[in-house]
Design a protein around this motif. Sequence first.
Motif, PDB file in Angstrom:
ATOM      1  N   SER A  77      55.440   9.229  74.149  1.00 56.12           N
ATOM      2  CA  SER A  77      54.201  10.011  74.149  1.00 56.12           C
ATOM      3  C   SER A  77      53.063   9.196  74.763  1.00 56.12           C
ATOM      4  O   SER A  77      52.313   9.686  75.606  1.00 56.12           O
ATOM      5  CB  SER A  77      53.813  10.406  72.718  1.00 56.12           C
ATOM      6  OG  SER A  77      54.804  11.168  72.096  1.00 56.12           O
ATOM      7  N   ALA A  78      52.941   7.930  74.336  1.00 57.29           N
ATOM      8  CA  ALA A  78      51.841   7.081  74.793  1.00 57.29           C
ATOM      9  C   ALA A  78      51.909   6.831  76.297  1.00 57.29           C
ATOM     10  O   ALA A  78      50.897   6.938  77.002  1.00 57.29           O
ATOM     11  CB  ALA A  78      51.865   5.754  74.028  1.00 57.29           C
ATOM     12  N   VAL A  79      53.092   6.519  76.793  1.00 54.65           N
ATOM     13  CA  VAL A  79      53.247   6.233  78.223  1.00 54.65           C
ATOM     14  C   VAL A  79      52.974   7.489  79.046  1.00 54.65           C
ATOM     15  O   VAL A  79      52.289   7.435  80.084  1.00 54.65           O
ATOM     16  CB  VAL A  79      54.658   5.685  78.524  1.00 54.65           C
ATOM     17  CG1 VAL A  79      54.889   5.582  80.028  1.00 54.65           C
ATOM     18  CG2 VAL A  79      54.850   4.325  77.873  1.00 54.65           C
ATOM     19  N   ALA A  80      53.505   8.617  78.602  1.00 57.25           N
ATOM     20  CA  ALA A  80      53.304   9.867  79.335  1.00 57.25           C
ATOM     21  C   ALA A  80      51.830  10.249  79.363  1.00 57.25           C
ATOM     22  O   ALA A  80      51.307  10.700  80.397  1.00 57.25           O
ATOM     23  CB  ALA A  80      54.137  10.985  78.698  1.00 57.25           C
ATOM     24  N   ILE A  81      51.141  10.062  78.248  1.00 56.69           N
ATOM     25  CA  ILE A  81      49.706  10.362  78.186  1.00 56.69           C
ATOM     26  C   ILE A  81      48.936   9.418  79.104  1.00 56.69           C
ATOM     27  O   ILE A  81      48.019   9.828  79.831  1.00 56.69           O
ATOM     28  CB  ILE A  81      49.198  10.272  76.729  1.00 56.69           C
ATOM     29  CG1 ILE A  81      49.707  11.491  75.930  1.00 56.69           C
ATOM     30  CG2 ILE A  81      47.679  10.189  76.669  1.00 56.69           C
ATOM     31  CD1 ILE A  81      49.474  11.393  74.438  1.00 56.69           C
ATOM     32  N   ALA A  82      49.304   8.132  79.091  1.00 50.72           N
ATOM     33  CA  ALA A  82      48.652   7.153  79.970  1.00 50.72           C
ATOM     34  C   ALA A  82      48.823   7.545  81.438  1.00 50.72           C
ATOM     35  O   ALA A  82      47.891   7.440  82.241  1.00 50.72           O
ATOM     36  CB  ALA A  82      49.225   5.755  79.719  1.00 50.72           C
ATOM     37  N   GLY A  83      50.024   8.019  81.771  1.00 47.07           N
ATOM     38  CA  GLY A  83      50.274   8.461  83.140  1.00 47.07           C
ATOM     39  C   GLY A  83      49.463   9.693  83.496  1.00 47.07           C
ATOM     40  O   GLY A  83      48.866   9.772  84.568  1.00 47.07           O
ATOM     41  N   ALA A  84      49.421  10.657  82.582  1.00 40.13           N
ATOM     42  CA  ALA A  84      48.706  11.913  82.845  1.00 40.13           C
ATOM     43  C   ALA A  84      47.201  11.685  82.974  1.00 40.13           C
ATOM     44  O   ALA A  84      46.524  12.348  83.772  1.00 40.13           O
ATOM     45  CB  ALA A  84      48.993  12.920  81.732  1.00 40.13           C
ATOM     46  N   LEU A  85      46.660  10.755  82.187  1.00 40.04           N
ATOM     47  CA  LEU A  85      45.222  10.465  82.203  1.00 40.04           C
ATOM     48  C   LEU A  85      44.860   9.411  83.246  1.00 40.04           C
ATOM     49  O   LEU A  85      43.681   9.092  83.409  1.00 40.04           O
ATOM     50  CB  LEU A  85      44.772   9.978  80.819  1.00 40.04           C
ATOM     51  CG  LEU A  85      44.802  10.994  79.677  1.00 40.04           C
ATOM     52  CD1 LEU A  85      44.536  10.299  78.349  1.00 40.04           C
ATOM     53  CD2 LEU A  85      43.788  12.111  79.909  1.00 40.04           C
ATOM     54  N   GLU A  86      45.903   8.862  83.899  1.00 39.55           N
ATOM     55  CA  GLU A  86      45.710   7.751  84.843  1.00 39.55           C
ATOM     56  C   GLU A  86      44.958   6.606  84.181  1.00 39.55           C
ATOM     57  O   GLU A  86      43.974   6.056  84.707  1.00 39.55           O
ATOM     58  CB  GLU A  86      44.972   8.227  86.108  1.00 39.55           C
ATOM     59  CG  GLU A  86      45.764   9.281  86.878  1.00 39.55           C
ATOM     60  CD  GLU A  86      45.078   9.716  88.165  1.00 39.55           C
ATOM     61  OE1 GLU A  86      43.940   9.264  88.412  1.00 39.55           O
ATOM     62  OE2 GLU A  86      45.683  10.508  88.905  1.00 39.55           O
ATOM     63  N   ALA A  87      45.423   6.238  82.986  1.00 34.49           N
ATOM     64  CA  ALA A  87      44.793   5.166  82.207  1.00 34.49           C
ATOM     65  C   ALA A  87      44.981   3.818  82.897  1.00 34.49           C
ATOM     66  O   ALA A  87      45.950   3.601  83.624  1.00 34.49           O
ATOM     67  CB  ALA A  87      45.392   5.132  80.802  1.00 34.49           C
ATOM     68  N   ASP A  88      44.053   2.916  82.639  1.00 33.95           N
ATOM     69  CA  ASP A  88      44.130   1.579  83.225  1.00 33.95           C
ATOM     70  C   ASP A  88      45.195   0.728  82.537  1.00 33.95           C
ATOM     71  O   ASP A  88      45.762  -0.180  83.144  1.00 33.95           O
ATOM     72  CB  ASP A  88      42.777   0.881  83.119  1.00 33.95           C
ATOM     73  CG  ASP A  88      41.696   1.632  83.899  1.00 33.95           C
ATOM     74  OD1 ASP A  88      41.704   1.524  85.137  1.00 33.95           O
ATOM     75  OD2 ASP A  88      40.889   2.328  83.267  1.00 33.95           O
ATOM     76  N   LEU A  89      45.452   1.017  81.256  1.00 40.90           N
ATOM     77  CA  LEU A  89      46.372   0.186  80.483  1.00 40.90           C
ATOM     78  C   LEU A  89      46.931   0.995  79.319  1.00 40.90           C
ATOM     79  O   LEU A  89      46.239   1.846  78.754  1.00 40.90           O
ATOM     80  CB  LEU A  89      45.616  -1.040  79.933  1.00 40.90           C
ATOM     81  CG  LEU A  89      46.420  -2.175  79.315  1.00 40.90           C
ATOM     82  CD1 LEU A  89      47.337  -2.834  80.351  1.00 40.90           C
ATOM     83  CD2 LEU A  89      45.477  -3.221  78.720  1.00 40.90           C
ATOM     84  N   CYS A  90      48.179   0.724  78.986  1.00 37.46           N
ATOM     85  CA  CYS A  90      48.807   1.330  77.798  1.00 37.46           C
ATOM     86  C   CYS A  90      49.271   0.198  76.897  1.00 37.46           C
ATOM     87  O   CYS A  90      50.148  -0.585  77.271  1.00 37.46           O
ATOM     88  CB  CYS A  90      49.980   2.222  78.199  1.00 37.46           C
ATOM     89  SG  CYS A  90      50.796   3.029  76.798  1.00 37.46           S
ATOM     90  N   GLU A  91      48.668   0.090  75.731  1.00 41.29           N
ATOM     91  CA  GLU A  91      48.999  -0.979  74.788  1.00 41.29           C
ATOM     92  C   GLU A  91      49.888  -0.429  73.676  1.00 41.29           C
ATOM     93  O   GLU A  91      49.526   0.555  73.028  1.00 41.29           O
ATOM     94  CB  GLU A  91      47.730  -1.575  74.177  1.00 41.29           C
ATOM     95  CG  GLU A  91      46.798  -2.194  75.202  1.00 41.29           C
ATOM     96  CD  GLU A  91      45.528  -2.737  74.577  1.00 41.29           C
ATOM     97  OE1 GLU A  91      45.045  -3.784  75.041  1.00 41.29           O
ATOM     98  OE2 GLU A  91      45.014  -2.111  73.624  1.00 41.29           O
ATOM     99  N   ILE A  92      51.044  -1.059  73.485  1.00 45.37           N
ATOM    100  CA  ILE A  92      51.973  -0.652  72.429  1.00 45.37           C
ATOM    101  C   ILE A  92      51.890  -1.689  71.302  1.00 45.37           C
ATOM    102  O   ILE A  92      52.292  -2.845  71.479  1.00 45.37           O
ATOM    103  CB  ILE A  92      53.426  -0.562  72.950  1.00 45.37           C
ATOM    104  CG1 ILE A  92      53.508   0.344  74.186  1.00 45.37           C
ATOM    105  CG2 ILE A  92      54.362  -0.080  71.848  1.00 45.37           C
ATOM    106  CD1 ILE A  92      53.274   1.803  73.933  1.00 45.37           C
TER     107      ILE A  92
END
Length: 403
Positions: free
Chosen positions: A155-170
Amino acid sequence: MLIVQKFGGTSVGDLDRIQNVANRVAKTKDEGHDVVVVVSAMSGETNKLVGYAEHFSQNPSKPEMDMLLSSGERVTASLLSIALQEMGYKACAMTGRKAGILTDNLHTKARIEEIDPAVMNTSLKEGKIVVVAGFQGVNENGDVTTLGRGGSDLSAVAIAGALEADLCEIYTDVSGIFTTDPRIEPKAKKLEKISYDEMLELASLGAKVLQNRSVELAKKLNVNLVTRTSFSDEEGTLITKEENIMEKPLVSGIALDKNQARISLIGVSDRPGIASDIFTKLAKAEVNVDMIIQNRAHGEITNIDFTVPKGDLLDAKEVVAEFLKEGDLENDVYNENICKVSVVGVGMKSHAGVAAKAFQTMAANNININMISTSEIKISMVIDEKYAELAVRGLHEAYELDK
């Protein structure tokens, strides 16, 4: 920056830990970043809900299980949002549906097809911290679906991709990616960086820090991932493109997977298409087959061995039973007392002798190898489960990963 932060079950395991997460999220917001938080269910909650369902049925309906299990993440999202609001921050909790996560129709193992980030973007523009219940979405019919164990990472990675986030921290209960499980080998070292391909191999081969589908998606969407602990400010491990890593190690890590079962099909009719028939039916039953070995026996028969996750074993047995009934094989044997130990590293592409060293290490420790599988950057060996930790420690030392 726009940062997506995902917190796992142990990070939100109780109310004090949810408050700790709220403090960490607030700090990121105070630094001037936009924040989307994806949360798992509180640790133990999913197992508790599964237990409730099994009280009534040993084979509960998958759509009903999705409806049930998705509630755990919604509880966490709501509590975190309430905690942030009480601290003076604008925050809103969202289900997978409200966050725009559309999946296919496969219940309990759904795949994300697309994300419409409009609602999340609107909330971010309003200055809100968006808290999304991970692990879930909806299909085209509006039914709740879940993404399988570890699905909140996805979910987090897909959301980061959709929002074009600068970083995804797990965020998890461990401080990053190690050369192997530190609980097995205390000399294991934390990696500063690792490539998508190496992490994908480690995740699919048993390393439990990240779910393999999330790494695969991060590579596809070019999302920079950082995995770190929620219990300190210690630096984590960056998962990124191979070209961003200057010194590529020969071997990056040793993975162990005890969630494996071996299936031996004995006396299989040696006719064209038999293997296709068997593995097509296994695929249709959503059985994830890993290693496969086929040996010519004698006459017009052959033997086929393959491994599957223990959770798929029951479905695999049902498929095999059909071929037994039709007389396409003489016997089937199952072994759950095995494990898979793997050596992973992008440096293998340009170095000879990596496999030989692995086999020499197994021999030196008097460990028999039952099956072998290789790729450009990994060597996997199926061995008896009782030798699992001995094999990991031996390989870790052989490749000098503690140096």
